[in-house]
Design an enzyme around this catalytic site. Structure first.
Site, PDB file in Angstrom:
ATOM      1  N   ARG A 147       0.819  -1.211   0.000  1.00 25.22           N
ATOM      2  CA  ARG A 147       0.000   0.000   0.000  1.00 25.22           C
ATOM      3  C   ARG A 147       0.851   1.258   0.000  1.00 25.22           C
ATOM      4  NH1 ARG A 147      -4.518   0.954   4.589  1.00 25.22           N
ATOM      5  NH2 ARG A 147      -2.661   1.172   5.881  1.00 25.22           N
ATOM      6  N   LYS A 243      -2.473   7.197   1.331  1.00 29.64           N
ATOM      7  CA  LYS A 243      -2.097   7.362   2.739  1.00 29.64           C
ATOM      8  C   LYS A 243      -0.910   8.315   2.821  1.00 29.64           C
ATOM      9  CE  LYS A 243      -1.676   4.645   6.989  1.00 29.64           C
ATOM     10  NZ  LYS A 243      -2.958   5.083   7.566  1.00 29.64           N
ATOM     11  N   GLU A 276     -15.639   7.081   6.367  1.00 33.73           N
ATOM     12  CA  GLU A 276     -14.633   6.490   7.260  1.00 33.73           C
ATOM     13  C   GLU A 276     -14.431   7.396   8.452  1.00 33.73           C
ATOM     14  OE1 GLU A 276     -10.861   6.333   5.225  1.00 33.73           O
ATOM     15  OE2 GLU A 276     -11.078   8.347   4.421  1.00 33.73           O
TER      16      GLU A 276
END
Length: 393
Positions: A147, A243, A276
């Site tokens: 990721r 991220k 989220e």
């Protein structure tokens, strides 16, 4: 007294096993040759003692402003950094840090620094990820590593030369090994690197890799929590699915929750659907025993959340869950759920008992959330090699 340069001496970046830089012994700070006429006042002020460090207190009250910013040597800087850490309370314990800038590992928290002109610092041009350390194993390191590499590509951050995925993987494992940490977390960053204070990273000649091992405790069952609906705008999908270190909206959302006596805030997307939390995913269990999670197209693809989806299949086979799906969920539907949870590497599987003024279910920690938590803990402690990597201490 050794200089900062000698403590962080360069080590060739191409080494497969990064060198461990020594932790220097602590020594007292000595204030000598003060040229200010206030030196006698300083000597008479109260002294604070922290593990061998003698620190003059109330300096700001006894010296003029021209003495507020002394010019320090590198060794004085490192000693003051150590003293500052000694004076902090309730701080996290940092056991080891790797930096591609100085090409090795240090176990001295005072030396765990990055250059001020690193674009991750002043432009937010960096990405990061985290892997849990449980009983001497790294949990889902490969999944988190994949990721961060995807995030780096989206952020136009190239890997530092000569690093590749496998070299980064070895360095991360080696850093945990050097830390001797058996329960905690490994946090790591890929940055555009140091170079200048311009907006573009074109002046950064080499990107950077940093990693820190943080001491923690074995995972334990979380208690039920309260959440609120966030009034802080969430990031657009292009940035939400990456991220990156641009976490100011996340920080403000979390602070808003804390100010209102809640644990976290829940974001709704532009269409009004549940998105989220500030650093965790949201999942629901309906009255029909359906496990539902929002689609990952507008939010971060949580590694722990995706693992929970996989582990939840066991509950379907046992007849405890009817189905598992990713769907658009309105806030009204969410507040009517039988059970609600936050999922992430930090919160694991935490039951939500109240959302705004609405009690979720019967207001107690539900059996299915607890079952999912138990499955995750079992996976972290005895899961397959695809999710558990032993650390060679």
């Amino acid at each position: 007294m050794a200089s900062l340069q000698s403590i962080l001496r360069p080590i060739p970046q191409a080494t497969n096993s990064p060198a461990v830089l020594p932790h220097r012994s602590q020594s007292s700070i000595r204030f000598t040759r003060f040229r200010s006429h206030h030196v006698q006042n300083l000597r008479n002020t109260r002294r604070l003692y922290f593990r061998g460090f003698r620190i003059m207190a109330s300096i700001a009250d006894t010296v003029d402003h021209t003495s507020d910013a002394p010019v320090l040597t590198s060794s004085e800087v490192i000693e003051r950094l150590r003293a500052r850490r000694e004076n902090q309370e309730n701080q996290q314990e940092y056991l080891a840090m790797y930096s591609s800038v100085f090409g090795g590992i240090t176990t001295d928290p005072a030396a765990m620094v990055i250059p001020i002109d690193d674009h991750m610092v002043h432009r937010g041009h960096g990405v990061f990820d985290t892997a849990a350390i449980v009983d001497g194993y790294l949990y889902e390191l490969d999944q988190h590593l994949d990721r961060i590499l995807k995030s780096a590509s989206m952020a136009k951050i190239n890997l530092p030369i000569p690093y590749d995925r496998e070299m980064i993987r070895r360095i991360l494992i080696r850093t945990v090994s050097a830390s001797k940490c058996r329960n905690g977390s490994l946090r790591y960053w890929l940055s555009a690197g140091p170079g200048d204070f311009q907006l573009s990273s074109s002046g950064c000649h080499l990107s950077a890799l940093y990693a820190v091992v943080i001491q923690g405790k074995p995972p334990s069952r979380p208690k039920g929590i309260k959440v609120i609906t966030s009034s802080v705008p969430m990031k657009p999908p292009q940035f939400a699915i990456m991220k990156s270190v641009n976490y100011l909206p996340n920080v403000l959302s979390k602070m808003e929750a804390e100010e209102k006596g809640a644990y976290a805030s829940i974001w709704l997307d532009s269409d009004g659907f549940i998105a989220e939390g500030p650093n965790m995913n949201v999942a629901l269990i309906t009255n029909d025993k359906e496990f539902i999670m929002p689609h990952f197209d507008k939010i971060l693809s949580g590694c722990t959340a995706k693992r929970i989806i996989n582990l939840a299949e066991r509950l379907v086979k046992e007849g405890k869950l009817r189905s598992i799906s990713c769907e658009n969920i309105t806030m009204e539907e969410g507040k009517k759920a039988d059970e609600m949870m936050l999922i992430g590497s930090g919160v694991l599987v935490s039951p939500v008992l109240q959302w705004d003024e609405q009690i979720i279910g019967d207001g107690k920690e539900g059996p299915l959330v607890q079952a999912l938590f138990d499955l995750l803990i079992e996976d972290m402690k005895s899961g397959p090699p695809t999710v558990r990597i032993p650390v060679p201490y």
